[in-house]
Design a protein around this motif. Structure first.
Motif, PDB file in Angstrom:
ATOM      1  N   MET A 187       0.814  -1.201   0.000  1.00 48.52           N
ATOM      2  CA  MET A 187       0.000   0.000   0.000  1.00 48.52           C
ATOM      3  C   MET A 187       0.857   1.265   0.000  1.00 48.52           C
ATOM      4  O   MET A 187       0.522   2.254  -0.650  1.00 48.52           O
TER       5      MET A 187
ATOM      6  N   HIS B 252      -5.366   8.159  -2.403  1.00 50.03           N
ATOM      7  CA  HIS B 252      -5.714   7.904  -3.800  1.00 50.03           C
ATOM      8  C   HIS B 252      -6.909   8.749  -4.246  1.00 50.03           C
ATOM      9  O   HIS B 252      -7.265   8.741  -5.435  1.00 50.03           O
TER      10      HIS B 252
ATOM     11  N   THR C 225       0.941   3.889  -3.122  1.00 45.66           N
ATOM     12  CA  THR C 225       0.571   5.280  -2.847  1.00 45.66           C
ATOM     13  C   THR C 225       1.664   6.244  -3.296  1.00 45.66           C
ATOM     14  O   THR C 225       1.381   7.286  -3.901  1.00 45.66           O
TER      15      THR C 225
ATOM     16  N   CYS D  16       2.700  10.093   3.863  1.00 44.67           N
ATOM     17  CA  CYS D  16       3.524   8.972   3.387  1.00 44.67           C
ATOM     18  C   CYS D  16       4.661   8.682   4.366  1.00 44.67           C
ATOM     19  O   CYS D  16       5.018   7.519   4.587  1.00 44.67           O
TER      20      CYS D  16
ATOM     21  N   ALA E 238      -3.874   4.875   2.468  1.00 45.80           N
ATOM     22  CA  ALA E 238      -3.657   4.719   1.031  1.00 45.80           C
ATOM     23  C   ALA E 238      -4.932   5.018   0.261  1.00 45.80           C
ATOM     24  O   ALA E 238      -4.908   5.680  -0.780  1.00 45.80           O
TER      25      ALA E 238
END
Length: 344
Positions: A228, A304, A232, A256, A300
């Protein structure tokens, strides 16, 4: 494990290439040599350790692969290795490693590890009980039932799936990448030579089997989380907003980075549990890694944007798998309770 890092890197690379091809059926797992990774060489196995099995478990999670590896290899081989050697057990171990017989340990995904009872009467030996959420029991040819005899001693009972009185019913779950089932024994008659004793302390061996299951799921969750994060980072590097990639925005960078830190902690805990598989370390790894995978998969999906909530994105597959992993073989709360109990 540093001396084996090159071996693990090669194993990981081969596994990633194999899993990237799509459907991974049982014969392919057998031909790859994954079934008998930690089975003894005299049984046809590779004579490796759980550290090598863990690499495969992580890659299966990274690919969200639909296989019977957890129940049919990780748990089945672990169970057979834990038993006292005998002719029947040795023959079955060789058949499992060779891929000739699909055998699954009917270890319940929730509840006590030995849900079956073995009764001895003047008419014979009988098994009663029920195991819920047993991985990969549906589709197996033989089942190993963890049971307790009249004295309360844990044993494993070898039965054929078509034995009278034994039923295996698939349990639909949200995660479509795993196959779980309920195994019910209602007076299944067994021969005395089908009742196998553990090698060493029975309670310790039974605990090791549940620990092995929990650690395997933690490794799977680690792979889910890493997949994931990778997905991402790749997506935010190409998705444009206001004329530049959204990965250049500070809020996205921080999100992140948080995911990376979470995964790094989970990886350290899992590695520590593999290196020294004692109950506290395994509970720490299972509790943290499975919870981390749910958190990372959720972030994630958010990063998105709208596409992350669509069926086509595939993010939902990982989120569902992470959610099921969190519950299998002890929830984070249950494992933390185990940890705290050891320090009271």
């Amino acid at each position: 494990m540093s001396e084996f890092s090159e071996l693990h890197d090669e194993l990981r690379s081969v596994a990633a290439d194999l899993l990237a091809k799509g459907t991974v059926d049982w014969p392919l797992l057998v031909s790859a040599g994954w079934i008998g990774l930690d089975a003894p060489e005299e049984a046809g196995g590779a004579g490796a350790t759980f550290a090598e099995v863990a690499v495969i478990c992580e890659e299966l999670g990274r690919a969200a692969a639909t296989t019977s590896y957890l129940g049919g290899a990780v748990l089945a081989i672990g169970a057979l290795n834990s038993l006292q050697p005998n002719v029947s057990r040795d023959a079955l171990l060789q058949a499992v490693v060779a891929g000739n017989t699909r055998t699954v340990l009917a270890l319940p995904g929730t509840g006590g590890p030995a849900p079956f009872d073995l009764a001895t009467t003047r008419l014979g030996w009988w098994v009663h009980g029920r195991a819920s959420f047993a991985p990969d029991a549906a589709g197996a040819q033989r089942l190993l039932l963890p049971a307790r005899d009249a004295d309360g001693v844990a044993v494993l009972v070898d039965v054929a799936v078509d034995a009278p009185g034994l039923t295996v019913t698939e349990q639909p779950v949200l995660d479509e990448t795993r196959r779980l089932a309920t195994v019910t024994a209602e007076g299944v008659e067994v021969d005395e030579d089908a009742v196998w004793k553990f090698d060493g302390d029975t309670e310790e061996q039974l605990r090791k089997l549940t620990d092995r299951a929990a650690l395997a799921v933690a490794c799977d969750s680690l792979g889910v989380a890493q997949a994931m994060l990778d997905t991402t980072v790749s997506y935010t590097g190409v998705r444009q907003q206001f004329g530049r990639p959204i990965g250049s925005f500070q809020a996205v960078k921080h999100a992140c980075a948080d995911m990376l830190v979470t995964i790094s902690v989970a990886r350290q805990l899992v590695r520590a549990a593999i290196a020294a598989p004692e109950p506290t370390a395994i509970s720490m790894a299972k509790a943290y890694a499975t919870e981390a995978a749910v958190e990372v998969a959720g972030k994630a999906m958010q990063l998105h944007g709208g596409i992350g909530y669509t069926w086509e994105s595939g993010v939902h597959v990982y989120l569902k798998r992470a959610a099921l992993n969190r519950s299998l073989f002890g929830s984070p709360a249950e494992h933390r309770a185990k940890i705290s109990a050891r320090y009271r």
